[in-house]
Design a protein around this motif. Structure first.
Motif, PDB file in Angstrom:
ATOM      1  N   ALA A  20       8.612 -21.577 -28.005  1.00 38.43           N
ATOM      2  CA  ALA A  20       9.471 -20.936 -27.005  1.00 38.43           C
ATOM      3  C   ALA A  20       9.403 -19.413 -27.068  1.00 38.43           C
ATOM      4  CB  ALA A  20      10.915 -21.398 -27.176  1.00 38.43           C
ATOM      5  N   GLN A  21       8.954 -18.876 -28.203  1.00 29.81           N
ATOM      6  CA  GLN A  21       8.833 -17.419 -28.323  1.00 29.81           C
ATOM      7  C   GLN A  21       7.637 -16.870 -27.553  1.00 29.81           C
ATOM      8  OE1 GLN A  21       8.854 -16.378 -32.517  1.00 29.81           O
ATOM      9  NE2 GLN A  21      10.640 -17.664 -32.892  1.00 29.81           N
ATOM     10  N   SER A  22       6.727 -17.744 -27.142  1.00 34.02           N
ATOM     11  CA  SER A  22       5.549 -17.288 -26.391  1.00 34.02           C
ATOM     12  C   SER A  22       5.966 -16.824 -25.006  1.00 34.02           C
ATOM     13  CB  SER A  22       4.534 -18.431 -26.271  1.00 34.02           C
ATOM     14  OG  SER A  22       3.468 -18.051 -25.427  1.00 34.02           O
ATOM     15  N   GLY A  23       5.502 -15.665 -24.628  1.00 33.22           N
ATOM     16  CA  GLY A  23       5.805 -15.143 -23.301  1.00 33.22           C
ATOM     17  C   GLY A  23       5.172 -15.955 -22.191  1.00 33.22           C
ATOM     18  N   ARG A  24       4.207 -16.780 -22.522  1.00 33.71           N
ATOM     19  CA  ARG A  24       3.517 -17.590 -21.516  1.00 33.71           C
ATOM     20  C   ARG A  24       4.229 -18.909 -21.237  1.00 33.71           C
ATOM     21  NH1 ARG A  24      -1.603 -18.779 -24.311  1.00 33.71           N
ATOM     22  NH2 ARG A  24      -2.188 -19.756 -22.337  1.00 33.71           N
ATOM     23  N   VAL A  25       5.202 -19.257 -22.068  1.00 32.70           N
ATOM     24  CA  VAL A  25       5.861 -20.558 -21.952  1.00 32.70           C
ATOM     25  C   VAL A  25       7.173 -20.424 -21.190  1.00 32.70           C
ATOM     26  CG1 VAL A  25       6.962 -22.426 -23.254  1.00 32.70           C
ATOM     27  CG2 VAL A  25       4.780 -21.477 -24.024  1.00 32.70           C
ATOM     28  N   GLU A  26       7.293 -21.198 -20.121  1.00 34.82           N
ATOM     29  CA  GLU A  26       8.537 -21.230 -19.352  1.00 34.82           C
ATOM     30  C   GLU A  26       9.508 -22.252 -19.917  1.00 34.82           C
ATOM     31  OE1 GLU A  26       7.898 -21.872 -15.197  1.00 34.82           O
ATOM     32  OE2 GLU A  26       6.089 -20.617 -15.173  1.00 34.82           O
ATOM     33  N   GLN A  27       8.983 -23.398 -20.346  1.00 35.15           N
ATOM     34  CA  GLN A  27       9.864 -24.464 -20.797  1.00 35.15           C
ATOM     35  C   GLN A  27       9.185 -25.311 -21.867  1.00 35.15           C
ATOM     36  OE1 GLN A  27      11.109 -27.829 -18.098  1.00 35.15           O
ATOM     37  NE2 GLN A  27      13.106 -26.848 -18.339  1.00 35.15           N
ATOM     38  N   VAL A  28       9.982 -25.678 -22.874  1.00 39.02           N
ATOM     39  CA  VAL A  28       9.537 -26.587 -23.921  1.00 39.02           C
ATOM     40  C   VAL A  28      10.334 -27.881 -23.766  1.00 39.02           C
ATOM     41  CG1 VAL A  28       9.237 -26.954 -26.396  1.00 39.02           C
ATOM     42  CG2 VAL A  28       9.132 -24.634 -25.459  1.00 39.02           C
ATOM     43  N   ILE A  29       9.619 -28.981 -23.635  1.00 37.33           N
ATOM     44  CA  ILE A  29      10.253 -30.297 -23.536  1.00 37.33           C
ATOM     45  C   ILE A  29      10.034 -31.002 -24.868  1.00 37.33           C
ATOM     46  CG2 ILE A  29      10.315 -32.478 -22.274  1.00 37.33           C
ATOM     47  CD1 ILE A  29       8.851 -30.895 -19.980  1.00 37.33           C
ATOM     48  N   VAL A  30      11.103 -31.509 -25.467  1.00 36.19           N
ATOM     49  CA  VAL A  30      10.997 -32.192 -26.759  1.00 36.19           C
ATOM     50  C   VAL A  30      11.435 -33.641 -26.575  1.00 36.19           C
ATOM     51  CG1 VAL A  30      11.557 -32.107 -29.214  1.00 36.19           C
ATOM     52  CG2 VAL A  30      11.604 -29.999 -27.862  1.00 36.19           C
ATOM     53  N   ALA A  31      10.575 -34.567 -26.967  1.00 37.44           N
ATOM     54  CA  ALA A  31      10.860 -35.988 -26.793  1.00 37.44           C
ATOM     55  C   ALA A  31      10.823 -36.714 -28.136  1.00 37.44           C
ATOM     56  CB  ALA A  31       9.834 -36.606 -25.830  1.00 37.44           C
ATOM     57  N   PRO A  32      11.954 -37.257 -28.596  1.00 37.79           N
ATOM     58  CA  PRO A  32      13.251 -37.227 -27.937  1.00 37.79           C
ATOM     59  C   PRO A  32      14.102 -36.004 -28.277  1.00 37.79           C
ATOM     60  CG  PRO A  32      13.363 -38.680 -29.830  1.00 37.79           C
ATOM     61  CD  PRO A  32      11.935 -38.197 -29.760  1.00 37.79           C
ATOM     62  N   GLY A  33      13.687 -35.220 -29.274  1.00 33.28           N
ATOM     63  CA  GLY A  33      14.440 -34.031 -29.649  1.00 33.28           C
ATOM     64  C   GLY A  33      15.698 -34.350 -30.439  1.00 33.28           C
ATOM     65  N   ASN A  34      16.517 -33.326 -30.659  1.00 26.59           N
ATOM     66  CA  ASN A  34      17.760 -33.495 -31.423  1.00 26.59           C
ATOM     67  C   ASN A  34      18.819 -32.522 -30.899  1.00 26.59           C
ATOM     68  OD1 ASN A  34      17.252 -30.910 -32.667  1.00 26.59           O
ATOM     69  ND2 ASN A  34      15.962 -31.914 -34.200  1.00 26.59           N
ATOM     70  N   GLY A  35      19.920 -32.419 -31.619  1.00 27.51           N
ATOM     71  CA  GLY A  35      21.001 -31.553 -31.163  1.00 27.51           C
ATOM     72  C   GLY A  35      20.636 -30.088 -31.134  1.00 27.51           C
TER      73      GLY A  35
END
Length: 424
Positions: A20-35
């Motif tokens: 997410a710190q990359s200036g080129r990234v708009e969105q990070v999707i995490v599956a299933p992810g956590n809190g």
């Protein structure tokens, strides 16, 4: 661009935090992810489980992600990369064939023997009687491992013949580790200091990651049962320049060349778990085909290069043209667990306190979920509190200071993470 990260633990939270710190990234999707990933900037969770390879592929295609990054080992062993590549969707990690290095300890041992890579003496068994006959001729302690994936817990160090027999029967007869224990590996016990040596490979070239060391035992002083990891730090002083050179020449290069010789292209993270003896000689304890947890957490604090750039270079087979830069400050992470881990432990504990993250001190969620705005525990390893410092002592002080500002019922953690490096 969008990036999909597969997994739900502290490793995946740390990877998402870094991506997410990359200036080129708009969105990070995490599956299933956590809190933690549910509330992080530029990040959202998707309710698709790590073993749902078809569902993950559908998610990647629907979201039109630039690439998918696999955190845990199980989907790699199950062939998620092969499935994604067949659909022309970039996916970073080794193929199912290559991931056998982690998925089968017997495969890894045969591979190391074939290619002259230093490791402990060993034997493989699928039946109890021959295993017990073999143990009768061994000196103790001896190491008994379930050959398949056991979430870091299928390793027993038997101090005497009685413990060894119990371990063999628990795996081969009682199936305490399920299908992971249908075959076992019995190894000589290696003494020394452990370290984690990780590289990123693109099928031909590789780049080194910073060294690290984790703490497997549950209790201070490296006592108690093995766990998935109670803390880690980077760099690992035991990996001296001489040890580093030996590992590159005798472990990393022969492993990647051996894969090519065997007709297998290796792209992804390659993790060599090492035992380094008093003379500075390293042997391979095990391979992992992904980043470690909790090693990833301090590594991501120290990594100064854009992780997205590195992964894209690897996927495009041009790692020779890039370099990973590391913060000169060391980093250390301490895992907070629920009482009773790694055995029975409660879930649903309310977590409160200073949970925000900065570039100097990050709270990575391992087993948490968000329910109606309330953060609850959902696993044995709950958080990994990780900090940078001018030296390792300061990094440790910063991590423990933050731990004192976080609470959940009967939280447990080791108080001596980094003790080997600090006592040296």
């Amino acid at each position: 661009m969008k990036v999909l990260i597969v997994g739900s633990g502290g490793r995946e939270h740390a990877l998402a935090w870094k991506v997410a710190q990359s200036g080129r990234v708009e969105q990070v999707i995490v599956a299933p992810g956590n809190g933690g990933t549910a509330t992080m900037r530029k990040c959202r969770n998707a309710n698709v489980q790590v073993d749902d390879i078809y569902g993950l592929l559908q998610l990647a295609e629907r979201e039109d992600v630039s690439f998918t990054l696999i955190g845990p080992e199980a989907p790699l062993v199950d062939g998620i990369v092969d499935r994604f590549e067949a659909a022309d969707m970039p996916c970073f990690g080794p193929s199912a064939e290559a991931a056998q290095l982690e998925g089968s300890k017997a495969f890894a041992k045969h591979f190391m023997q074939r290619h002259g890579i230093p490791t402990a003496n060993w034997a493989e068994f699928e039946q109890t009687a021959p295993a017990l006959d073999y143990l009768a001729s061994q000196s103790y302690p001896v190491v008994i491992k379930a050959s398949g994936l056991a979430a870091g817990k299928g390793v027993i160090i038997a101090e005497n013949p009685q413990q060894a027999e119990q371990a063999v029967r628990s795996m081969l007869e009682d199936r305490d580790y399920g299908s992971a224990g249908t075959a076992i590996v019995i190894e000589e016990y290696l003494s020394g200091e452990e370290a984690s040596f990780i590289v990123m490979a693109d099928g031909t070239e590789f780049i080194e990651f910073a060294t690290s060391q984790d703490h497997k035992r549950a209790l201070d002083g490296d006592r108690g049962p093995n766990t998935g990891g109670m803390g880690a730090y980077s760099p690992a002083p035991v990996v001296t320049p001489r040890v580093r050179q030996q590992v590159l020449e005798q472990v990393i290069k022969p492993t990647l060349e051996g894969m090519r010789t065997d007709g297998i292209s290796y792209t992804g993270f390659l993790y060599a778990g090492l035992m380094i003896d008093d003379q500075g000689h390293a042997k391979v304890l095990e391979y992992n085909c992904r980043l470690g947890d909790p090693e990833t957490q301090p590594l991501m604090l120290r990594l100064q290069t854009d992780l997205v750039d590195l992964i894209e270079a690897a996927l495009q087979h041009r790692l020779a043209s890039v370099h990973a830069n590391w913060h000169n400050k060391p980093a250390l992470g301490v895992v907070m667990t629920a009482a009773g881990y790694p055995d029975k432990y409660p879930k649903g504990l309310t977590i409160s306190g200073k949970l925000h993250s900065t570039l100097e001190c990050a709270v990575f969620h391992s087993g948490t979920r968000l329910v109606a705005g309330e953060l609850l525990s959902s696993g044995g390893r709950v958080l990994c509190v990780t900090a940078l410092g001018h030296d390792l002592q300061q990094a440790r002080d910063q991590a423990y200071q933050r731990i004192n500002e976080i609470s959940f019922d009967h939280a447990c953690y080791r108080t001596d993470i980094g003790h080997r490096a600090l006592s040296g």
